[in-house]
Design an enzyme around this catalytic site. Structure first.
Site, PDB file in Angstrom:
ATOM      1  N   GLY A  31       0.801  -1.220   0.000  1.00  0.00           N
ATOM      2  CA  GLY A  31       0.000   0.000   0.000  1.00  0.00           C
ATOM      3  C   GLY A  31       0.829   1.263   0.000  1.00  0.00           C
ATOM      4  N   TYR A  32       0.174   2.370   0.302  1.00  0.00           N
ATOM      5  CA  TYR A  32       0.757   3.709   0.152  1.00  0.00           C
ATOM      6  C   TYR A  32       1.313   3.822  -1.265  1.00  0.00           C
ATOM      7  CZ  TYR A  32       1.660   8.175   2.251  1.00  0.00           C
ATOM      8  OH  TYR A  32       1.602   9.512   2.555  1.00  0.00           O
ATOM      9  N   LEU A  33       0.408   3.589  -2.197  1.00  0.00           N
ATOM     10  CA  LEU A  33       0.781   3.328  -3.592  1.00  0.00           C
ATOM     11  C   LEU A  33       1.334   4.558  -4.295  1.00  0.00           C
ATOM     12  CD1 LEU A  33      -2.344   1.151  -4.487  1.00  0.00           C
ATOM     13  CD2 LEU A  33      -0.081   0.368  -3.746  1.00  0.00           C
ATOM     14  N   HIS A  37       4.114   1.158  -8.118  1.00  0.00           N
ATOM     15  CA  HIS A  37       3.049   0.156  -8.029  1.00  0.00           C
ATOM     16  C   HIS A  37       2.134   0.261  -9.255  1.00  0.00           C
ATOM     17  CE1 HIS A  37       3.849   1.147  -3.625  1.00  0.00           C
ATOM     18  NE2 HIS A  37       4.067  -0.153  -3.639  1.00  0.00           N
ATOM     19  N   GLY A 146       8.485  -5.541  -8.733  1.00  0.00           N
ATOM     20  CA  GLY A 146       9.366  -4.498  -9.244  1.00  0.00           C
ATOM     21  C   GLY A 146      10.830  -4.900  -9.180  1.00  0.00           C
ATOM     22  N   GLU A 147      11.580  -4.469 -10.180  1.00  0.00           N
ATOM     23  CA  GLU A 147      13.030  -4.709 -10.177  1.00  0.00           C
ATOM     24  C   GLU A 147      13.721  -3.849  -9.123  1.00  0.00           C
ATOM     25  OE1 GLU A 147      14.147  -4.055 -14.245  1.00  0.00           O
ATOM     26  OE2 GLU A 147      13.287  -5.978 -14.894  1.00  0.00           O
TER      27      GLU A 147
HETATM   28  P1  AMP Z   1       5.968  -2.499  -1.638  1.00  0.00           P
HETATM   29  O1  AMP Z   1       4.586  -1.945  -1.505  1.00  0.00           O
HETATM   30  O2  AMP Z   1       7.040  -1.496  -1.364  1.00  0.00           O
HETATM   31  O3  AMP Z   1       6.149  -3.814  -0.941  1.00  0.00           O
HETATM   32  O4  AMP Z   1       6.150  -2.820  -3.183  1.00  0.00           O
HETATM   33  C1  AMP Z   1       5.237  -3.633  -3.876  1.00  0.00           C
HETATM   34  C2  AMP Z   1       5.796  -3.955  -5.233  1.00  0.00           C
HETATM   35  O5  AMP Z   1       6.019  -2.755  -5.963  1.00  0.00           O
HETATM   36  C3  AMP Z   1       7.141  -4.679  -5.170  1.00  0.00           C
HETATM   37  O6  AMP Z   1       7.168  -5.686  -6.162  1.00  0.00           O
HETATM   38  C4  AMP Z   1       8.119  -3.585  -5.469  1.00  0.00           C
HETATM   39  O7  AMP Z   1       9.320  -4.051  -6.067  1.00  0.00           O
HETATM   40  C5  AMP Z   1       7.337  -2.748  -6.454  1.00  0.00           C
HETATM   41  N1  AMP Z   1       7.877  -1.393  -6.484  1.00  0.00           N
HETATM   42  C6  AMP Z   1       8.045  -0.563  -5.421  1.00  0.00           C
HETATM   43  N2  AMP Z   1       8.633   0.590  -5.812  1.00  0.00           N
HETATM   44  C7  AMP Z   1       8.849   0.478  -7.149  1.00  0.00           C
HETATM   45  C8  AMP Z   1       9.436   1.327  -8.138  1.00  0.00           C
HETATM   46  N3  AMP Z   1       9.929   2.534  -7.833  1.00  0.00           N
HETATM   47  N4  AMP Z   1       9.487   0.885  -9.405  1.00  0.00           N
HETATM   48  C9  AMP Z   1       8.997  -0.350  -9.736  1.00  0.00           C
HETATM   49  N5  AMP Z   1       8.439  -1.189  -8.846  1.00  0.00           N
HETATM   50  C10 AMP Z   1       8.361  -0.784  -7.574  1.00  0.00           C
END
Ligand code: AMP
Length: 281
Positions: A31-33, A37, A146-147
């Protein structure tokens, strides 16, 4: 857009889609998209008849001294972004419903013990466990990661292969701010001075990309990138590494496909970033 707040509801909706022969893309998030995301959701939207996004701040991937309690949350804002991106179902469960009195966890060996895994013991065990649960609940055809979290992506690919999950793991490129800072929910922790300092990670990456050559000792690249980071007084480097892109094990000499991940503290906030490439010459 449907909102499933329990495991049972999510399972029922996903089962219904499956019965109709609809392919499902899953985007797991905490979250906190942001647009990072959003890019995963856009990729999922293109390739699947239905898109499910989970919004779950997963307690088992946080260490005892980490930021679980203060991790940013804003469900209404997240709901609006999901709606805009054409998500069909948000899965937003309570931790109690996800874990109850769970005793089974998914562990992955070597890959999870280095880099972020070494700095955050138990982190990838929590990630693998929650992602396994999401795969079992939603039964997606494809799942998008995400990479930016390159080690996480490698671990999930390996886990899906090793445990025979019938899901295609799709990696999506890092989405950045205009000044190069990788978008992250944790960027909201940065004060103005820290935010101004944070693009140093990207500058180190750009420098690394400009000098990397086949046959170069990994340490030369690391030292050069560390110099860039050290020039920023608010930044404290935790690690810069050169690893095999599949196994996450350090390489001595840059040869095949390498990943160059880093973790840097800016003020109290731990930021990660990386680049990967196969040097041509
Ligand atoms: P999180 O909410 O931070 O756990 O991220 C959820 C998904 O979004 C994960 O697969 C992350 O790698 C991806 N993600 C987070 N930030 C980015 C970004 N800046 N670019 C691409 N993917 C992202």
């Amino acid at each position: 857009m449907e909102i499933a707040r329990t495991v049972e509801e999510a399972r029922r909706i996903a089962r219904d889609w499956k019965k109709q022969g609809l392919e499902i893309g899953l985007v797991p998030t905490m979250g906190y998209l942001h647009e990072g995301h959003g890019s995963l959701m856009a990729a999922a939207r293109k390739e699947n008849a239905r898109v499910a996004a989970s919004i779950f701040v997963n307690p088992t991937q946080f260490g005892p001294n980490e930021d679980l309690a203060r991790y940013p949350r804003d469900f209404e804002r997240d709901r609006a972004l999901c709606e805009k991106m054409g998500v069909d179902m948000i899965f937003h469960p309570e931790p109690e419903d996800m874990y109850r009195s769970a005793q089974a966890f998914v562990d992955i060996g070597l890959l999870a013990d280095t880099l972020d895994g070494a700095a955050r013991p138990g982190h990838f065990r929590g990630v693998c466990t929650v992602v396994s649960k999401l795969f079992n609940i939603i039964q997606p055809d494809r799942a998008y990661f995400g990479e930016k979290d390159a080690q996480q992506l490698a671990i999930i690919r390996k886990m899906a292969f090793d445990l025979n999950f019938d899901v295609q793991v799709v990696g999506c490129p890092i989405v950045r701010e205009a000044d190069g800072l990788a978008k992250s929910s944790r960027n909201t922790y940065l004060n103005a001075a820290e935010r101004a300092a944070a693009p140093v990670l990207y500058r180190a990456i750009e420098h690394g990309k400009s000098i990397i050559k086949k046959g170069m000792p990994a340490q030369t690249l690391i030292s050069e990138m560390e110099k860039v980071l050290a020039a920023e007084p608010l930044a404290k480097t935790e690690y810069v590494a050169v690893v095999d892109a599949m196994t996450m094990q350090p390489v001595d000499v840059i040869d095949g496909a390498v990943l160059i991940p880093m973790a840097v503290r800016v003020g109290g906030t731990r930021l990660i970033d990386n680049f990967s490439l196969t040097p041509e010459r």
